[in-house]
Design a protein around this motif. Structure first.
Motif, PDB file in Angstrom:
ATOM      1  N   GLY A   1     101.852  18.028  18.334  1.00 52.81           N
ATOM      2  CA  GLY A   1     102.809  18.134  19.441  1.00 52.81           C
ATOM      3  C   GLY A   1     104.161  17.552  19.092  1.00 52.81           C
ATOM      4  O   GLY A   1     105.123  17.696  19.835  1.00 52.81           O
TER       5      GLY A   1
ATOM      6  N   ASP B   1      99.667  12.268  19.007  1.00 57.32           N
ATOM      7  CA  ASP B   1     100.485  13.466  19.275  1.00 57.32           C
ATOM      8  C   ASP B   1     100.567  14.355  18.039  1.00 57.32           C
ATOM      9  O   ASP B   1     101.566  15.054  17.823  1.00 57.32           O
TER      10      ASP B   1
ATOM     11  N   HIS C   1      97.291  18.067  19.676  1.00 53.51           N
ATOM     12  CA  HIS C   1      97.474  19.492  19.980  1.00 53.51           C
ATOM     13  C   HIS C   1      96.982  20.235  18.750  1.00 53.51           C
ATOM     14  O   HIS C   1      97.714  20.347  17.760  1.00 53.51           O
TER      15      HIS C   1
ATOM     16  N   VAL D   1      95.940  17.807  24.668  1.00 53.33           N
ATOM     17  CA  VAL D   1      96.744  17.747  25.889  1.00 53.33           C
ATOM     18  C   VAL D   1      97.792  18.853  25.978  1.00 53.33           C
ATOM     19  O   VAL D   1      98.919  18.603  26.372  1.00 53.33           O
TER      20      VAL D   1
ATOM     21  N   HIS E   1      95.643  11.963  22.250  1.00 55.87           N
ATOM     22  CA  HIS E   1      96.783  12.874  22.370  1.00 55.87           C
ATOM     23  C   HIS E   1      96.921  13.708  21.099  1.00 55.87           C
ATOM     24  O   HIS E   1      97.544  13.279  20.127  1.00 55.87           O
TER      25      HIS E   1
ATOM     26  N   LYS F   1      97.578  18.234  32.554  1.00 54.42           N
ATOM     27  CA  LYS F   1      98.702  17.657  31.809  1.00 54.42           C
ATOM     28  C   LYS F   1     100.001  18.148  32.426  1.00 54.42           C
ATOM     29  O   LYS F   1     100.234  19.356  32.518  1.00 54.42           O
TER      30      LYS F   1
ATOM     31  N   HIS G   1     103.754   8.858  25.624  1.00 50.44           N
ATOM     32  CA  HIS G   1     105.008   8.528  24.902  1.00 50.44           C
ATOM     33  C   HIS G   1     105.637   7.249  25.476  1.00 50.44           C
ATOM     34  O   HIS G   1     105.445   6.190  24.920  1.00 50.44           O
TER      35      HIS G   1
HETATM   36 ZN   LIG Z   1     102.002  15.949  23.037  1.00 53.85          ZN
END
Ligand SMILES: [Zn+2]
Length: 372
Positions: free
Chosen positions: A291, A288, A46, A88, A44, A154, A216
């Protein structure tokens, strides 16, 4: 143990004394008193955003800036031992272009599997997502993603944005029925589907929908975890986000209410992961980075947080390698085994003793080539 690499793949594994090659004809990398692990996988990321205290605003920076930054951040990620990553969601399909450049060997980057842009219900989530209202529109958005070169789909389940909620509308308009359509459409085309869920209702919907991964998930409860086991849905906990949020809450002096929310999310996330471990849910590591507030190049921190929540270091490493490979669909990567692609990381300590050893990177190899 010694490992021989030929043509980008692991050719032989065994004690050096049993190796039958000619030392003069190969390049030798000294791994004595070091630990060789499979290349790490971040499920995960970005790359279009750098993370930090204003991560959402960074997604709407001018496109040239986003594009160039994505190339740099992908390299940062590679240097931290990430040889495969799942991007993602990015504006303008930047993640897809980045993945292509990486695949072509034109940039120093992990092997990237990219979703195009997030698919969300109109009136919720971020304005730069692909937005739909009706079932047909949802099917079309998924087809557009696939035609645009996405490697996976996604979707983002979320509540209404301030002022956008029509009268009598449910809390989460991207409901069970619509998510079932998305899952069917993605799977019919042979694509995996990752689902963002970070509130209690979304967690409930996503856990029961048969998505490939739930991202998450800090409000998952026992019944949800049971459904995830049954559906073989991976949890990607992204704990680095809350950790980073709390750091910025103090560093840039966020208002108390926002600090409190970050603290609650962090607690929820920890509790959900501990319960998921107990319930036997499949877990894959994802930071993440970009993100959320989390920065790129800090995958070791995510593994540490997983261990803090009760994972054995060995299982945290599996979540970052072979389990991640299974989720992403990279069957030729994620293990040190004869025949596998030689994506490897050499460490100066043993992460099975202390997961923090993931920071002590000596070399990163991609398809047998030393890249960092
Ligand atoms: Zn994310």
């Amino acid at each position: 143990m010694s490992v021989e690499i030929r043509d980008g793949r692991i050719h032989w594994i065994g004690p050096a004394s049993q190796w039958r090659g000619n030392r003069a004809t190969v390049r030798v990398v000294d791994g004595r008193a070091r630990t060789l692990i499979p290349g790490l996988m971040d499920c995960h990321v970005h790359y279009s955003s750098p993370g930090g205290p204003e991560w959402i605003a960074r997604f709407t920076d001018p496109l040239p800036e986003i594009s160039m930054r994505a190339v740099e951040l992908a390299e940062t990620s590679l240097r931290s031992g990430v040889t495969t990553a799942r991007d993602v969601g990015a504006p303008h399909g930047v993640g897809i272009r980045l993945a292509r450049a990486a695949r072509a060997g034109e940039i120093r980057a992990p092997n990237i599997r990219a979703a195009g842009t997030w698919i969300a219900h109109r009136g919720t989530y971020v304005s730069f997502a692909r937005l739909f209202e009706e079932t047909d529109e949802l099917r079309n958005e998924i087809k557009t993603e696939i035609e645009g070169g996405a490697d996976l789909i996604k979707v983002a389940l979320a509540g209404w944005n301030e002022g956008a909620r029509p009268q009598d509308a449910p809390d989460i308009p991207f409901d069970k029925k619509l998510l079932a359509v998305a899952v069917e459409e993605a799977h019919k085309a042979g694509f995996k589907i990752a689902c963002h869920a970070n509130d209690p209702t979304s967690c409930r919907i996503a856990a029961h929908a048969g998505v490939d991964s739930l991202e998450h998930g800090m409000f998952l409860e026992a019944g949800d975890l049971e459904a995830m086991v049954k559906n073989k849905t991976y949890l990607v906990p992204t704990m680095s986000v809350w950790d980073a949020m709390l750091y910025y809450a103090r560093a840039v002096d966020w208002p108390e209410s926002r600090k409190k929310r970050a603290e609650d999310l962090r607690q929820g996330s920890r509790a959900a992961l501990t319960a998921a471990i107990g319930a036997g849910v499949r877990i894959a590591l994802g930071t993440d980075a970009g993100g959320g507030a989390a920065r790129h190049g800090r995958i070791a921190r995510e593994a540490e947080l997983m261990v803090e929540c009760g994972m054995e270091p060995r299982h945290a490493l599996i979540a970052a390698t072979s389990s991640a490979a299974a989720l992403i669909g990279e069957s030729e990567r994620g293990k040190i085994e004869e025949g596998k692609i030689a994506d490897l990381v050499l460490l100066d300590a043993n992460p099975l003793e202390n997961i923090g050893a993931l920071r002590l990177i000596v070399d990163v190899f991609q398809e047998g080539r030393r890249v960092a």
